[in-house]
Design a protein around this motif. Structure first.
Motif, PDB file in Angstrom:
ATOM      1  N   ALA A 244       0.840  -1.199   0.000  1.00  0.00           N
ATOM      2  CA  ALA A 244       0.000   0.000   0.000  1.00  0.00           C
ATOM      3  C   ALA A 244       0.874   1.248   0.000  1.00  0.00           C
ATOM      4  O   ALA A 244       1.841   1.349   0.751  1.00  0.00           O
ATOM      5  CB  ALA A 244      -0.906  -0.011   1.225  1.00  0.00           C
ATOM      6  N   GLY A 245       0.529   2.182  -0.882  1.00  0.00           N
ATOM      7  CA  GLY A 245       1.271   3.434  -0.949  1.00  0.00           C
ATOM      8  C   GLY A 245       2.490   3.405  -1.833  1.00  0.00           C
ATOM      9  O   GLY A 245       3.203   4.404  -1.933  1.00  0.00           O
ATOM     10  N   THR A 246       2.755   2.266  -2.502  1.00  0.00           N
ATOM     11  CA  THR A 246       3.930   2.169  -3.358  1.00  0.00           C
ATOM     12  C   THR A 246       3.529   1.777  -4.771  1.00  0.00           C
ATOM     13  O   THR A 246       2.505   1.133  -4.994  1.00  0.00           O
ATOM     14  CB  THR A 246       4.945   1.143  -2.834  1.00  0.00           C
ATOM     15  N   ASN A 247       4.362   2.155  -5.747  1.00  0.00           N
ATOM     16  CA  ASN A 247       4.187   1.809  -7.149  1.00  0.00           C
ATOM     17  C   ASN A 247       2.758   2.096  -7.604  1.00  0.00           C
ATOM     18  O   ASN A 247       2.334   3.250  -7.623  1.00  0.00           O
ATOM     19  CB  ASN A 247       4.589   0.361  -7.403  1.00  0.00           C
ATOM     20  N   ARG A 248       1.933   1.061  -7.890  1.00  0.00           N
ATOM     21  CA  ARG A 248       0.613   1.291  -8.449  1.00  0.00           C
ATOM     22  C   ARG A 248      -0.518   1.066  -7.435  1.00  0.00           C
ATOM     23  O   ARG A 248      -1.682   1.020  -7.809  1.00  0.00           O
ATOM     24  CB  ARG A 248       0.416   0.396  -9.674  1.00  0.00           C
ATOM     25  N   SER A 249      -0.167   0.924  -6.161  1.00  0.00           N
ATOM     26  CA  SER A 249      -1.172   0.769  -5.111  1.00  0.00           C
ATOM     27  C   SER A 249      -1.562   2.128  -4.539  1.00  0.00           C
ATOM     28  O   SER A 249      -0.762   3.066  -4.534  1.00  0.00           O
ATOM     29  CB  SER A 249      -0.643  -0.112  -3.979  1.00  0.00           C
ATOM     30  N   THR A 250      -2.787   2.224  -4.023  1.00  0.00           N
ATOM     31  CA  THR A 250      -3.202   3.425  -3.300  1.00  0.00           C
ATOM     32  C   THR A 250      -2.961   3.202  -1.809  1.00  0.00           C
ATOM     33  O   THR A 250      -2.330   2.234  -1.402  1.00  0.00           O
ATOM     34  CB  THR A 250      -4.675   3.758  -3.589  1.00  0.00           C
ATOM     35  N   GLY A 251      -3.500   4.106  -0.977  1.00  0.00           N
ATOM     36  CA  GLY A 251      -3.194   4.044   0.439  1.00  0.00           C
ATOM     37  C   GLY A 251      -1.809   4.622   0.696  1.00  0.00           C
ATOM     38  O   GLY A 251      -1.171   5.190  -0.191  1.00  0.00           O
ATOM     39  N   CYS A 252      -1.347   4.495   1.944  1.00  0.00           N
ATOM     40  CA  CYS A 252      -0.046   5.026   2.336  1.00  0.00           C
ATOM     41  C   CYS A 252       0.703   3.992   3.155  1.00  0.00           C
ATOM     42  O   CYS A 252       0.103   3.252   3.935  1.00  0.00           O
ATOM     43  CB  CYS A 252      -0.214   6.295   3.185  1.00  0.00           C
TER      44      CYS A 252
END
Length: 667
Positions: free
Chosen positions: A149-157
């Motif tokens: 989560a929060g990296t590359n193509r994922s949302t969130g943090c």
């Protein structure tokens, strides 16, 4: 074993047998190839490469979670890149999954060559880092690379080991087992009807840490994990018993690894900066939420641990308490303990590692009765490149020896000898913040400001320590607190891995390469070969330990020292397994600040040590000797906590409750 031109590993003398109903071709018993349906899965030895890697199905989905830590009012979604076998028409075979969840796929990369994910023009994975997909997909496995989560193509943090990363990765396993929703980039829902639902997680460092954390949720479908140089407690990553190992580690990791637009994750970063509480060194609820050991009773997966005994980044104390907790629950497990630092076994014992990992996954994900669980539990590197198998770890027969600290000659004390009755059993040292580890441990018979050195006699026979040592000290300080640093040193010429002093982590790259699996036009299976970084040295640090004296009784509630009062403190040393050769001298070096491996809040304390009430406690395996010196005072083995790498001063009981507070006693 032999290498075919494709780089695939095969077994000499094996026949191929098509197993009815599985769609897999597996290496079985000797004889001619046959389609005999009486050849059962239990008779198979190992999976073999029968599917085309170049023709594998490659796809991307986004798994929906119930989380929203970026605060945009939408459920966070994790990006999942998949490479799986393309089956012949009409073949309904379902395949298990090998999964690596990582924050590094688009920034620092994975492996010794820092490989990044690469995509084609339509956004489908073209190159997956590492060899897992190249090697295992042709053998009937799917490989999945999950963007944290929060990296590359994922949302969130990123919340650095917190519930966002753990539960979002868990959601991927839930999707693979029909309990969560995933969609393609166009919003179309997609079902993972191609998998058995069995998942094996693997990864080094942060990636392996996520495997530990997800296993501690007890998620159904996670069958095995292979954590390499992984964290089990984030407190231990940024602290060492109240001492600071580095400032802004948690918030700094989130900021440097984030793949979200500027400003999106500012609130989460502020929460990390507040929670990490650098000013105190305390264990708090923030770290408790990132501590996976109290939930060990939920672990359903088998565990294959690999951890470098000289890892100065993710220290060995990370695997020790985790391993002990798994053992208390009788979790099926295996362990490799090399002499290198923060290194993947693919880069220090490549052939043996790929073969062992292959058999491990075949057993736990395909159900093959290949005997791997009947083999020795542990493999330990005794000397560079020399490995020894052990039935269990810590080693059988390990017991505690307590070696008193003697007054010595005024420059160095004795280790294993009683203090002289004619001398006051007292030694004093003052914190010297500029003292390096190299200076503190070298020339042990020379007086140096800022250190105490205690030396054994030359060993008449080799000894082995296996587990976690401790230094028990009775101290008096003229300051409210001080960092205390202890190092156990093997003084004697030997060939040693230069994992720490050389800065190489213990390996160096060669000019050759080898191939492990099949290649495609966009993803080759060939990797740079390496060798161990080894040299003959006069001495080597075996293990280290740290304590902030104010945290001597509790990590949550420190208490200052009174300058007129004596205190009993215990400095736990990192878990280790080492042989000290005959003719060598065992040394204990005590200093205050450690400028090399911590970021101490130096107080300039002067510390008195009452030798009569102080000792080095070693978990010893007899190798023909009963003690480390003729004058050693042996303690009965009534303290099993020393033998199983504890995080507290007693091993967890068999009925360890889920709500166990790791700070109820000393951590």
């Amino acid at each position: 074993m032999t290498h075919l031109k494709s780089g695939i590993v095969a077994v000499r003398g094996a026949r191929l047998a098509a197993l009815t109903g599985t769609g897999l071709v597996l290496a079985a018993c000797s004889g001619a190839a046959t389609d005999d349906p009486s050849v059962s899965r239990a008779q198979a030895l190992e999976s073999t490469p029968v599917y085309s890697y170049a023709d594998a199905i490659r796809e991307a989905v986004w798994v929906e979670t119930t989380l929203d830590n970026d605060g945009d009012g939408k459920p966070d979604k994790v990006a999942v890149d998949i490479v799986r076998p393309r089956l012949p028409a009409g073949d309904t075979t379902k395949v298990p999954v090998i999964l690596e969840a990582s924050p590094y796929y688009s920034n620092r990369g994975r492996g010794n060559e820092a490989e990044l994910k690469a995509y084609d023009s339509s956004g489908v994975i073209r190159k997956m880092p590492l060899y897992y997909d190249n090697y295992f997909v042709p053998r009937g496995y799917a490989f999945i690379g999950v963007d944290l989560a929060g990296t590359n193509r994922s949302t969130g943090c990123l919340d650095v080991g917190g519930k966002e990363e753990i539960l979002a990765t868990k959601a991927v396993i839930d999707w693979l087992n029909g309990r969560a929703t995933a969609r393609r980039s166009n919003g179309t829902a997609v079902v993972a009807d191609w998998t058995t639902g069995k998942v094996g997680m693997i990864g080094k460092s942060w990636d392996g840490t996520i495997a530990n954390g997800v296993a501690a949720t007890g998620v159904e479908g996670l069958t095995t994990i292979v954590p390499i140089a992984a964290i089990s407690s984030w407190y231990v990553y940024v602290r060492a018993n109240g001492t600071l190992r580095g400032s802004n580690r948690m918030s700094g990791l989130a900021t440097s690894m984030s793949g979200r637009p500027s400003g999106v994750c500012d609130a989460q970063t502020r929460a990390l900066r507040t929670g990490q509480e650098d000013a105190t060194g305390n264990y708090n609820d923030f770290y408790a939420a990132r501590d996976y050991i109290p939930d060990v009773s939920k672990v359903r997966a088998s565990v294959f641990v690999v951890h470098g005994l000289n890892d100065w980044n993710v220290t060995p104390h990370q695997f020790g308490p985790w391993w002990s907790a798994l053992a208390a629950r009788n979790v099926p497990r295996k362990i490799w303990l090399p002499q290198v630092a923060h290194v993947d076994p693919f880069d220090f014992r490549r052939t043996e590692w790929v073969n062992t990992l292959h058999r491990w996954f075949d057993h736990w994900l395909l159900g093959l009765d290949n005997g791997i669980m009947q083999e020795p539990m542990a493999a330990v590197e005794r000397a560079p490149g020399t490995w020894v198998d052990d039935a269990v770890w810590p080693a059988q027969g390990v017991h505690t020896e307590s070696l008193p600290l003697g007054i010595g000659d005024g420059q160095t004390g004795t280790l294993g000898g009683l203090p002289s009755s004619t001398d006051a059993p007292l030694r004093t040292f003052t914190d010297v913040p500029s003292l390096t580890e190299a200076s503190a441990t070298s020339s042990p018979n020379t007086a140096k400001n800022g250190r105490l050195v205690f030396l054994s006699q030359k060993l008449s026979r080799a000894i082995r320590m296996s587990g976690a040592a401790q230094v028990k000290l009775r101290i008096r300080s003229n300051k409210p607190t001080s960092e205390l640093t202890a190092r156990l040193v093997d003084y004697g010429s030997a060939s040693r891995n230069l994992s720490y002093r050389s800065g190489t982590d213990g390996i160096v790259n060669l000019t050759t390469s080898s191939c492990w699996g099949e290649s495609s036009s966009g993803d080759d299976a060939c990797y740079t070969d390496t060798k161990l970084d080894v040299a003959n040295t006069d001495y080597g640090v075996i293990t280290r330990g740290w304590l902030d004296a104010a945290h001597r009784d509790s990590l949550r509630n420190p208490s200052s020292l009174n300058s007129s009062t004596w205190y009993d403190v215990v400095v736990p040393l990192d878990v280790d397994d080492a042989v000290i050769d005959a003719g060598h001298v065992l040394g204990l070096v005590l200093v205050a600040s450690d400028r090399d491996l911590t970021a101490p809040q130096t107080t300039g304390a002067t510390i008195d040590v009452d030798l009569a009430a102080s000792a080095l406690r070693l978990p010893i395996v007899d190798l023909g000797a009963t003690s480390v010196s003729a004058r050693a005072v042996l303690a009965p083995a009534e303290d099993p906590a020393l033998l199983v790498a504890p995080r507290i001063h007693a091993p967890p009981p068999a009925d360890w409750p889920d709500s166990f507070d790791p700070t109820a006693t000393f951590y």
